[in-house]
Design an enzyme around this catalytic site. Structure first.
Site, PDB file in Angstrom:
ATOM      1  N   LYS A 184       5.217  -6.313  -5.198  1.00 21.31           N
ATOM      2  CA  LYS A 184       5.153  -5.349  -6.311  1.00 21.31           C
ATOM      3  C   LYS A 184       5.592  -6.002  -7.641  1.00 21.31           C
ATOM      4  CE  LYS A 184       3.633  -2.467  -3.383  1.00 21.31           C
ATOM      5  NZ  LYS A 184       4.114  -1.243  -2.782  1.00 21.31           N
TER       6      LYS A 184
HETATM    7  C1  LIG Z   1       4.119  -0.201  -1.791  1.00 23.68           C
HETATM    8  C2  LIG Z   1       3.693   1.199  -1.997  1.00 23.68           C
HETATM    9  C3  LIG Z   1       4.414   2.279  -1.475  1.00 23.68           C
HETATM   10  C4  LIG Z   1       5.581   2.123  -0.541  1.00 23.68           C
HETATM   11  O1  LIG Z   1       6.585   1.325  -1.035  1.00 23.68           O
HETATM   12  P1  LIG Z   1       7.602   0.577  -0.012  1.00 23.68           P
HETATM   13  O2  LIG Z   1       8.650   0.033  -0.930  1.00 23.68           O
HETATM   14  O3  LIG Z   1       6.823  -0.469   0.687  1.00 23.68           O
HETATM   15  O4  LIG Z   1       8.138   1.617   0.903  1.00 23.68           O
HETATM   16  C5  LIG Z   1       3.975   3.561  -1.778  1.00 23.68           C
HETATM   17  N1  LIG Z   1       2.888   3.768  -2.551  1.00 23.68           N
HETATM   18  C6  LIG Z   1       2.161   2.745  -3.041  1.00 23.68           C
HETATM   19  C7  LIG Z   1       0.973   3.054  -3.897  1.00 23.68           C
HETATM   20  C8  LIG Z   1       2.529   1.438  -2.769  1.00 23.68           C
HETATM   21  O5  LIG Z   1       1.778   0.432  -3.240  1.00 23.68           O
END
Ligand SMILES: *Cc1c(COP(=O)(O)O)cnc(C)c1O
Length: 375
Positions: A184
């Site tokens: 991310k």
């Molecule tokens: C990565 C992601 C999540 C979940 O996040 P985590 O930190 O992996 O639990 C939820 N929504 C979207 C759109 C994502 O890309």
């Protein structure tokens, strides 16, 4: 130079990130300590938003948001299908019903026209996902939410650092959620955050992330008191001091990370002009795209995936539509035909490597492969 595997996404860590964690390790606080509040304040001030609550993942952040607005059995929440399953799973955790609205064919983010068609007397909230890092059409979504009296939630897990004429991603909705998973925009290894302007929701979520207990260990230690009460059924969704210190050092680089991703996206767009049959997605006017993903569309998606793979280049599909997962088909009786635009797109999309540490020589290797594929 020996060619090594290029992933579609990867964290960007530097010596100062390591230093930040080491300092916290030596500080005596490992979990809930001073770095948590400092990290929350850094994100809140950056956006800006009044309240920020750090939690253990983006998924936990989504669950907290659904809890804050008291989603429960009988409530419907409109979500897009081109997202990670966690977006709609959070509705299910609370006993609510996710209702899938289709996406816009150009940007693949939730289509306000489809949202309107899915409204019922039971609709309580809309979750907009800033797909690939691009802000959704918040003007249109806000108009719907205000007209019907719904809560607007942004799943901004892709879009920290992005924004549009109305503000940064994280400021458009009533509640916005970020993820700090390694791929991310910034990372804390695992981690997430919810931001809001509403204090009562913020208080509820702080309590919820700590078992539903009204005070945390650090507050009790400061007061010299042992007494505590559990008033709600919460979870352990806390984010540690160690992780928050990594988040703090990463936050300092968010704008340069987004700038680097945009530079790479511009290079891809230019190169793809000479790759017939491989099309990038549209970018909305007047917005700063976060480019968490660089998504292309091609009729020969599976062949392209394989072709890149053979050249040690990673790519991925974001996403198989959530309403077509076996669990959803079984529990909600969803299936093909519910969101035709998302279903058609999902067979053609591929996410190419894009991340701040991607070297320009590595990106050229990807581009040469794309050009070779087209010949
Ligand atoms: C990565 C992601 C999540 C979940 O996040 P985590 O930190 O992996 O639990 C939820 N929504 C979207 C759109 C994502 O890309």
């Amino acid at each position: 130079m020996a060619s090594s595997f290029i992933p579609y996404g990867r964290q960007s860590l530097h010596p100062e990130d390591v230093q930040s964690i080491l300092q916290t390790l030596e500080s005596g606080w490992l979990t809930t300590g001073p770095q948590v509040e400092t990290f929350e304040k850094a994100v809140a001030d950056y956006l800006p938003m009044g309240h920020a609550i750090a939690v253990s993942s983006g998924t936990a952040a989504l669950h907290c948001a659904m809890y804050a607005i008291e989603i429960g059995p009988g409530d419907e929440v409109i979500v897009p299908p081109l997202t990670f399953a966690a977006t709609s799973n959070a509705v299910l955790y609370q006993g609510g019903t996710p209702v899938f609205a289709d996406v816009d064919p150009e940007t693949l983010s939730i289509d306000p026209v489809s949202v309107r068609e899915r409204l019922t007397g039971k609709t309580r909230a809309i979750v907009a996902v800033d797909y690939a890092g691009q802000p959704c059409d918040y003007k249109a979504l806000r108009a719907i939410a205000d007209e019907v009296g719904l809560v607007l939630i942004a799943d901004s897990c892709h879009s920290l650092g992005a924004g549009d004429a109305f503000g940064k991603c994280g400021t458009h909705a009533d509640l916005s959620v970020f993820s700090f998973h390694p791929v991310k925009p910034i990372t804390t290894a695992e981690g997430g955050m919810i931001v809001t302007r509403q204090k009562d929701w913020a208080d509820r979520m702080r309590c919820f992330r700590n078992h539903g207990i009204t005070t945390d260990h650090r507050q009790r230690q400061a007061k010299g008191a042992w007494h505590y009460e559990m008033v709600e059924l919460g979870f352990n969704y806390r984010l540690s001091d160690l992780q928050c210190s990594l988040g703090l050092s990463q936050m300092k680089k968010i704008d340069s990370f987004v700038a680097e991703r945009n530079k790479q996206a511009t290079r891809y767009r230019q190169a793809l002009q000479s790759c017939p049959g491989i099309e990038p997605l549209a970018v909305r006017e007047n917005c700063l795209h976060g480019h968490h993903l660089f998504v292309v569309r091609t009729e020969k998606r599976d062949e392209l995936f394989q072709f890149l793979r053979e050249r040690d280049i990673g790519s991925a599909v974001h996403y198989p539509p959530v309403h077509l997962h076996p669990y959803y088909r079984q529990t909600l009786q969803t299936g093909p035909g519910l969101c035709p635009v998302a279903e058609e797109a999902s067979d053609r999309i591929l996410s190419l490597p894009i991340f701040p540490g991607l070297g320009s020589d590595e990106q050229e290797r990807v581009i040469e492969a794309l050009q070779e594929f087209g010949r």
